[in-house]
Design a protein around this motif. Structure first.
Motif, PDB file in Angstrom:
ATOM      1  N   ALA A  17      11.158   8.828   4.156  1.00  0.00           N
ATOM      2  CA  ALA A  17      12.400   8.226   4.628  1.00  0.00           C
ATOM      3  C   ALA A  17      13.519   9.266   4.597  1.00  0.00           C
ATOM      4  O   ALA A  17      13.646  10.020   3.626  1.00  0.00           O
ATOM      5  N   TYR A  21      15.066   3.523   1.577  1.00  0.00           N
ATOM      6  CA  TYR A  21      14.917   2.139   1.129  1.00  0.00           C
ATOM      7  C   TYR A  21      14.864   2.155  -0.400  1.00  0.00           C
ATOM      8  O   TYR A  21      14.049   2.856  -0.980  1.00  0.00           O
ATOM      9  N   ASN A  30       8.845  -9.516  -0.862  1.00  0.00           N
ATOM     10  CA  ASN A  30       9.004  -8.066  -0.693  1.00  0.00           C
ATOM     11  C   ASN A  30       9.867  -7.716   0.525  1.00  0.00           C
ATOM     12  O   ASN A  30       9.485  -6.888   1.371  1.00  0.00           O
ATOM     13  N   SER A 109       0.777   4.626  -0.746  1.00  0.00           N
ATOM     14  CA  SER A 109       0.725   3.187  -0.463  1.00  0.00           C
ATOM     15  C   SER A 109       1.160   2.928   0.979  1.00  0.00           C
ATOM     16  O   SER A 109       0.689   1.986   1.604  1.00  0.00           O
ATOM     17  N   SER A 141       3.808  -3.252   0.930  1.00  0.00           N
ATOM     18  CA  SER A 141       4.611  -2.129   0.455  1.00  0.00           C
ATOM     19  C   SER A 141       5.667  -1.835   1.517  1.00  0.00           C
ATOM     20  O   SER A 141       5.319  -1.641   2.689  1.00  0.00           O
ATOM     21  N   GLY A 142       6.924  -1.851   1.083  1.00  0.00           N
ATOM     22  CA  GLY A 142       8.023  -1.764   2.055  1.00  0.00           C
ATOM     23  C   GLY A 142       7.891  -0.585   2.993  1.00  0.00           C
ATOM     24  O   GLY A 142       8.112  -0.709   4.208  1.00  0.00           O
ATOM     25  N   SER A 143       7.518   0.574   2.451  1.00  0.00           N
ATOM     26  CA  SER A 143       7.458   1.776   3.281  1.00  0.00           C
ATOM     27  C   SER A 143       6.254   1.773   4.224  1.00  0.00           C
ATOM     28  O   SER A 143       6.207   2.560   5.169  1.00  0.00           O
ATOM     29  N   SER A 194       7.895   2.685  -8.123  1.00  0.00           N
ATOM     30  CA  SER A 194       9.023   2.344  -7.246  1.00  0.00           C
ATOM     31  C   SER A 194       9.521   0.911  -7.456  1.00  0.00           C
ATOM     32  O   SER A 194      10.730   0.683  -7.580  1.00  0.00           O
ATOM     33  N   THR A 195       8.590  -0.037  -7.486  1.00  0.00           N
ATOM     34  CA  THR A 195       9.025  -1.438  -7.570  1.00  0.00           C
ATOM     35  C   THR A 195       9.814  -1.673  -8.868  1.00  0.00           C
ATOM     36  O   THR A 195      10.908  -2.256  -8.852  1.00  0.00           O
ATOM     37  N   MET A 198      13.180   0.064  -8.699  1.00  0.00           N
ATOM     38  CA  MET A 198      14.134  -0.665  -7.852  1.00  0.00           C
ATOM     39  C   MET A 198      14.754  -1.821  -8.633  1.00  0.00           C
ATOM     40  O   MET A 198      15.970  -2.040  -8.577  1.00  0.00           O
ATOM     41  N   MET A 245      21.042   7.384  -3.172  1.00  0.00           N
ATOM     42  CA  MET A 245      19.966   6.611  -3.812  1.00  0.00           C
ATOM     43  C   MET A 245      19.741   7.111  -5.238  1.00  0.00           C
ATOM     44  O   MET A 245      19.621   6.309  -6.174  1.00  0.00           O
ATOM     45  N   ASP A 285      12.193  11.736  -3.124  1.00  0.00           N
ATOM     46  CA  ASP A 285      11.911  10.313  -3.298  1.00  0.00           C
ATOM     47  C   ASP A 285      11.800   9.950  -4.780  1.00  0.00           C
ATOM     48  O   ASP A 285      12.410  10.628  -5.602  1.00  0.00           O
ATOM     49  N   ALA A 286      11.030   8.935  -5.093  1.00  0.00           N
ATOM     50  CA  ALA A 286      10.963   8.480  -6.493  1.00  0.00           C
ATOM     51  C   ALA A 286       9.984   9.343  -7.284  1.00  0.00           C
ATOM     52  O   ALA A 286       9.002   8.862  -7.840  1.00  0.00           O
TER      53      ALA A 286
HETATM   54  C1  2P0 Z   1      11.531   5.125   0.896  1.00  0.00           C
HETATM   55  N1  2P0 Z   1      10.715   4.837  -1.428  1.00  0.00           N
HETATM   56  O1  2P0 Z   1      12.347   4.637   1.711  1.00  0.00           O
HETATM   57  C2  2P0 Z   1      11.859   4.962  -0.565  1.00  0.00           C
HETATM   58  C3  2P0 Z   1      12.633   6.120  -1.091  1.00  0.00           C
HETATM   59  C4  2P0 Z   1      10.774   5.705  -2.548  1.00  0.00           C
HETATM   60  C5  2P0 Z   1      12.137   6.302  -2.503  1.00  0.00           C
HETATM   61  O2  2P0 Z   1       9.829   3.196  -0.202  1.00  0.00           O
HETATM   62  O3  2P0 Z   1       7.923  -1.869  -3.832  1.00  0.00           O
HETATM   63  O4  2P0 Z   1       6.110   1.953  -2.434  1.00  0.00           O
HETATM   64  O5  2P0 Z   1       5.857  -1.259  -2.546  1.00  0.00           O
HETATM   65  O6  2P0 Z   1       7.913  -2.046  -1.346  1.00  0.00           O
HETATM   66  O7  2P0 Z   1       7.326   1.205  -0.358  1.00  0.00           O
HETATM   67  C6  2P0 Z   1       8.676   3.683  -2.139  1.00  0.00           C
HETATM   68  O8  2P0 Z   1       8.564   2.338  -2.291  1.00  0.00           O
HETATM   69  O9  2P0 Z   1       7.896   0.151  -2.537  1.00  0.00           O
HETATM   70  C7  2P0 Z   1       9.771   3.889  -1.192  1.00  0.00           C
HETATM   71  P1  2P0 Z   1       7.357  -1.331  -2.558  1.00  0.00           P
HETATM   72  P2  2P0 Z   1       7.357   1.418  -1.812  1.00  0.00           P
HETATM   73  O10 2P0 Z   1      10.517   5.756   1.264  1.00  0.00           O
END
Ligand code: 2P0
Length: 331
Positions: A17, A21, A30, A109, A141-143, A194-195, A198, A245, A285-286
């Motif tokens: 990203a 997010y 989610n 993921s 998973s959001g991403s 990440s979850t 957040m 972030m 990122d995280a």
């Molecule tokens: C992103 N990240 O936008 C952000 C930036 C990490 C930091 O999306 O909880 O594994 O499964 O929806 O998608 C990593 O979070 O979280 C992430 P869930 P996901 O890429």
């Protein structure tokens, strides 16, 4: 689906990203608290085979050649959503492989669930459209919704739409072929997932509301920069979104410090390079890995500079790639 076992293989690439997010509007469903804008990477691939078999009494999940029951719960939840849409209840064997180290901090993921929904849909002959597949991936998973598409991708919040988020391509990979270098600074697993991170940020950071409120402006700035292929503008808003972030993460209680010293060295080096006219920007990122995004002509210079930072243990290089797709189908 006929009663024979139905098997399909799909591949997907991870994405990173640029406008981040972080945070959830609805934890149960989610739904992210903010939209996001990403680039999909080629050269790094998850390949997933799904075989539905009426003889099975449960789903089974294999990751990189080894049965991984600890990861099977999330896979089953995701498959359940696809099965519900397809009107079937048959269990499946899922085999997934990454050709990149998970230590690279390239959300596996995202590519994992993108490949899973595409393979499961095709194996069942469900014929779900991309929007729905992206929505199913997003619930896992959001991403992951972003890895359904190639090149430059935006995930929008659409509370009044058919799905709570809509994901789509802004620009094809070949339309602006940026390059990406991941400088690995710590190959170990990340401290806080990440979850969990957040939720800690949402619940305790005084900056979290500002983070959420300022996201739409970042998204429109980044979208416009992508449409104009304006590297400087994209660099500016991407670094700002990343640092904002991390500011929210750092101000959680206890503060989430995903960086190490090498991460900070990398950030400084990338900024020095850009001030010196090299078209490159960073994102993190995280986890502690540094991701550098550059124009193709700067690639070798950036690679050399990042590899020379003490503490960088390895590098992963990539261009921009296409969205998740079926690569093999056997019934
Ligand atoms: C992103 N990240 O936008 C952000 C930036 C990490 C930091 O999306 O909880 O594994 O499964 O929806 O998608 C990593 O979070 O979280 C992430 P869930 P996901 O890429």
């Amino acid at each position: 689906m006929n009663q024979e076992s139905a098997k399909t293989t799909a591949l997907a690439h991870p994405n990173i990203a640029l406008v981040k997010y972080w945070g959830k509007r609805d934890i149960e469903r989610n739904i992210p608290a903010v939209g996001s804008l990403s680039i999909t990477l080629d050269g790094l691939t998850t390949t997933t085979t799904v075989r539905f078999d009426p003889g099975l009494e449960d789903d089974r999940f294999f990751f990189d050649g080894r049965e991984a029951p600890e990861m099977a719960g999330r896979v089953t939840c995701c498959l359940d959503r696809v099965r519900r849409r397809a009107g079937v209840s048959t269990y499946a064997v899922v085999e997934s492989e990454n050709d990149f180290p998970t230590a690279a901090g390239l959300a596996s993921s995202a590519s994992g669930f993108a490949a899973l929904v595409v393979a499961a849909d095709a194996a069942l002959g469900a014929g779900l459209d991309r929007s729905e597949l992206a929505d199913l991936a997003r619930q896992a998973s959001g991403s992951a919704a972003r890895s359904l598409f190639g090149g430059f991708v935006e995930l929008k919040l659409t509370p009044d739409g058919p799905y709570p988020t809509e994901t789509g391509q802004l620009l094809e990979p070949s339309a602006w072929p940026l390059r990406v270098l991941v400088a690995v600074t710590d190959p170990g697993p990340k401290a806080v997932g990440s979850t969990e991170g957040m939720l800690m940020t949402e619940n305790t950071s005084p900056f979290y509301p500002t983070w959420v409120e300022s996201s739409p402006a970042d998204l429109s700035e980044a979208r416009a920069a992508v449409q104009r292929r304006d590297f400087e503008a994209l660099a500016d808003v991407s670094e700002s979104s990343c640092l904002k972030m991390h500011a929210a993460m750092l101000s959680a209680r206890p503060g989430l410090v995903y960086w190490n010293g090498t991460t900070v060295q990398g950030i400084r080096r990338v900024r020095e390079l850009r001030s010196g006219g090299v078209p490159v920007f960073f994102t993190v990122d995280a986890g502690p890995q540094l991701k550098a995004v550059c124009l193709p002509e700067a690639f070798e210079r950036v690679e050399r500079e990042l590899a020379a930072i003490p503490g960088v243990t390895s590098m992963v290089a990539s261009g921009l790639g296409d969205g998740a797709r079926v690569v093999g189908d056997r019934r």
